[in-house]
Scaffold this motif. Sequence first.
Motif, mmCIF file in Angstrom:
data_model
loop_
_atom_site.group_PDB
_atom_site.id
_atom_site.type_symbol
_atom_site.label_atom_id
_atom_site.label_comp_id
_atom_site.label_asym_id
_atom_site.label_seq_id
_atom_site.Cartn_x
_atom_site.Cartn_y
_atom_site.Cartn_z
ATOM 1 N N TYR A 1 -9.163 -5.518 0.529
ATOM 2 C CA TYR A 1 -9.409 -4.141 0.089
ATOM 3 C C TYR A 1 -9.822 -3.264 1.266
ATOM 4 C CZ TYR A 1 -10.893 -0.289 -2.906
ATOM 5 O OH TYR A 1 -11.001 0.948 -3.514
ATOM 6 N N LEU B 1 -5.430 0.985 6.120
ATOM 7 C CA LEU B 1 -4.012 1.342 6.109
ATOM 8 C C LEU B 1 -3.774 2.677 5.426
ATOM 9 C CD1 LEU B 1 -2.290 -2.086 5.309
ATOM 10 C CD2 LEU B 1 -2.117 -0.787 7.434
ATOM 11 N N ARG B 2 -4.430 2.892 4.286
ATOM 12 C CA ARG B 2 -4.246 4.139 3.557
ATOM 13 C C ARG B 2 -4.712 5.317 4.389
ATOM 14 N NH1 ARG B 2 -3.841 5.148 -1.824
ATOM 15 N NH2 ARG B 2 -2.364 3.406 -1.695
ATOM 16 N N ALA B 3 -5.845 5.140 5.089
ATOM 17 C CA ALA B 3 -6.350 6.216 5.937
ATOM 18 C C ALA B 3 -5.369 6.531 7.062
ATOM 19 C CB ALA B 3 -7.708 5.828 6.510
ATOM 20 N N THR B 4 -4.758 5.475 7.615
ATOM 21 C CA THR B 4 -3.767 5.672 8.685
ATOM 22 C C THR B 4 -2.541 6.403 8.171
ATOM 23 O OG1 THR B 4 -4.479 3.633 9.750
ATOM 24 C CG2 THR B 4 -2.337 4.488 10.385
ATOM 25 N N GLN B 5 -2.080 6.047 6.974
ATOM 26 C CA GLN B 5 -0.911 6.696 6.385
ATOM 27 C C GLN B 5 -1.174 8.156 6.068
ATOM 28 O OE1 GLN B 5 -0.080 4.188 3.018
ATOM 29 N NE2 GLN B 5 0.936 2.610 4.257
ATOM 30 N N GLU B 6 -2.421 8.450 5.638
ATOM 31 C CA GLU B 6 -2.749 9.826 5.292
ATOM 32 C C GLU B 6 -2.868 10.696 6.527
ATOM 33 O OE1 GLU B 6 -6.300 9.448 3.026
ATOM 34 O OE2 GLU B 6 -5.259 8.858 1.182
ATOM 35 N N ALA C 1 -6.814 -2.564 3.269
ATOM 36 C CA ALA C 1 -5.968 -1.596 2.557
ATOM 37 C C ALA C 1 -6.496 -0.179 2.736
ATOM 38 C CB ALA C 1 -5.901 -1.961 1.075
ATOM 39 N N LEU C 2 -7.820 -0.030 2.719
ATOM 40 C CA LEU C 2 -8.421 1.296 2.952
ATOM 41 C C LEU C 2 -8.071 1.806 4.344
ATOM 42 C CD1 LEU C 2 -11.967 0.896 1.356
ATOM 43 C CD2 LEU C 2 -10.076 2.315 0.510
ATOM 44 N N LEU D 1 -3.764 1.537 -4.832
ATOM 45 C CA LEU D 1 -4.535 0.675 -3.945
ATOM 46 C C LEU D 1 -4.974 -0.629 -4.614
ATOM 47 C CD1 LEU D 1 -5.399 1.002 -0.982
ATOM 48 C CD2 LEU D 1 -7.657 1.668 -1.791
ATOM 49 N N VAL E 1 0.827 -1.202 0.000
ATOM 50 C CA VAL E 1 0.000 0.000 0.000
ATOM 51 C C VAL E 1 0.866 1.259 0.000
ATOM 52 C CG1 VAL E 1 -1.636 1.348 1.373
ATOM 53 C CG2 VAL E 1 -1.986 -1.104 1.061
ATOM 54 N N ALA E 2 2.001 1.175 0.636
ATOM 55 C CA ALA E 2 2.905 2.325 0.686
ATOM 56 C C ALA E 2 3.562 2.599 -0.667
ATOM 57 C CB ALA E 2 3.986 2.085 1.736
#
Length: 285
Positions: free
Chosen positions: A273, A279-284, A276-277, A254, A249-250
Motif C-alpha cells: 500500500y 506510485l500514485r503520487a508519481t503519476q499525479e 502504491a501511494l 488503489l 495502480v494505473a
Amino acid sequence: MMADKRGTLYVVATPIGNLGDLSPRAQEILQDVDLIAAEDTRHSAGLLRHFGITTAMISLHEYNERQQAELLITRCQEGLSVALISDAGTPLISDPGYRVVRQARQVGISVVPVPGPCALVAALSVAGLPSDRFVFEGFLPAKSGARQNRLEQLADETRTLIFYEAPHRLSQTLQAMVEAFGQDREAVVARELTKRYETVHGDSLSALLTWAKQAPEAGRGELVLLVHGAKKKQDAPRQEALKVLLPLVAALPLKQAVALATEITGFKKNHLYQLALELRATQED
C-alpha cells in the motif's frame, strides 16, 4: 595511591607506536597491580622500563593462553589484581586475551577496560571513508585461495571494511582485492601509525596496487587496510513489487490494485500500500 584493586582483571591498551599515547591512568594501573600478563614480556619490558614500572610480568600469547588463563583466574580469585596487555594497542583485537576475559567474567571476576590506542580505530579516524558503519575483519587467511574466497564473500558488503595485514603480503592482498572488489573501489593503506614514518595513502585499489609495487616503503611496518563498502544494490523484492503494482495502480482504484498485488506477490499488504501511494503520487505529478 589508587583505590583497592584486589581481585580485578584490567584490560589495558598500550601505545601502537608513540609512547606518549600511554595514558596516565594506564601507567598508574600498570604500576599498582600485582601482576602484568604480556603478549611478549621482552617487548613489553622496554615499555615498562621507559615509564619506570617494575611490576612482575608473565607471558600470555596464542600458544599458552589456555594454560595461563587458569593461572590468572586463580590469582584474581586469590585477591590479586592483574593487568592484561598486548604488544601494541588494545588487547583481544587480533591479539590474545579472549579466553582470559571470558573465563574471568564467567566466574564473577571484575573485568575493567582501560581504553587507549587501537590501530583500526586510529586508521578509520583519518582514512576519509564512511565511519558510521564498518566491519573489522582482522587478518585475512595467509593462503591465497582462502584469502580470495573470503574477499569474494565480502564483495557485496556495504560497510567500510577494515583489515590488518602483514607487510610482506600487501601487494598480494591488494591484487586479490582488485579481483574480488574491482579495480576502482576506493581504499586506504595506513602504515606505521603514530610513528616517525606514518603514512595514510588513499586511492583506487588498482592505483594502490601499483604504488605498493613501486614504493619500497609501502610494505614496511604495521599495516591497516581500509576498503570502501560496496554500493547498495536495488532492493530486488521492492523492484518485483513495483513491477506488479505499476500497471495495477494505473488501471484500478488503489485498494483494489493493492489487494491484487498482495495475492500475486505474497508481500505484506501494508508494504504494498505504501509503494502504491508512492506510485500514485508519481503519476499525479
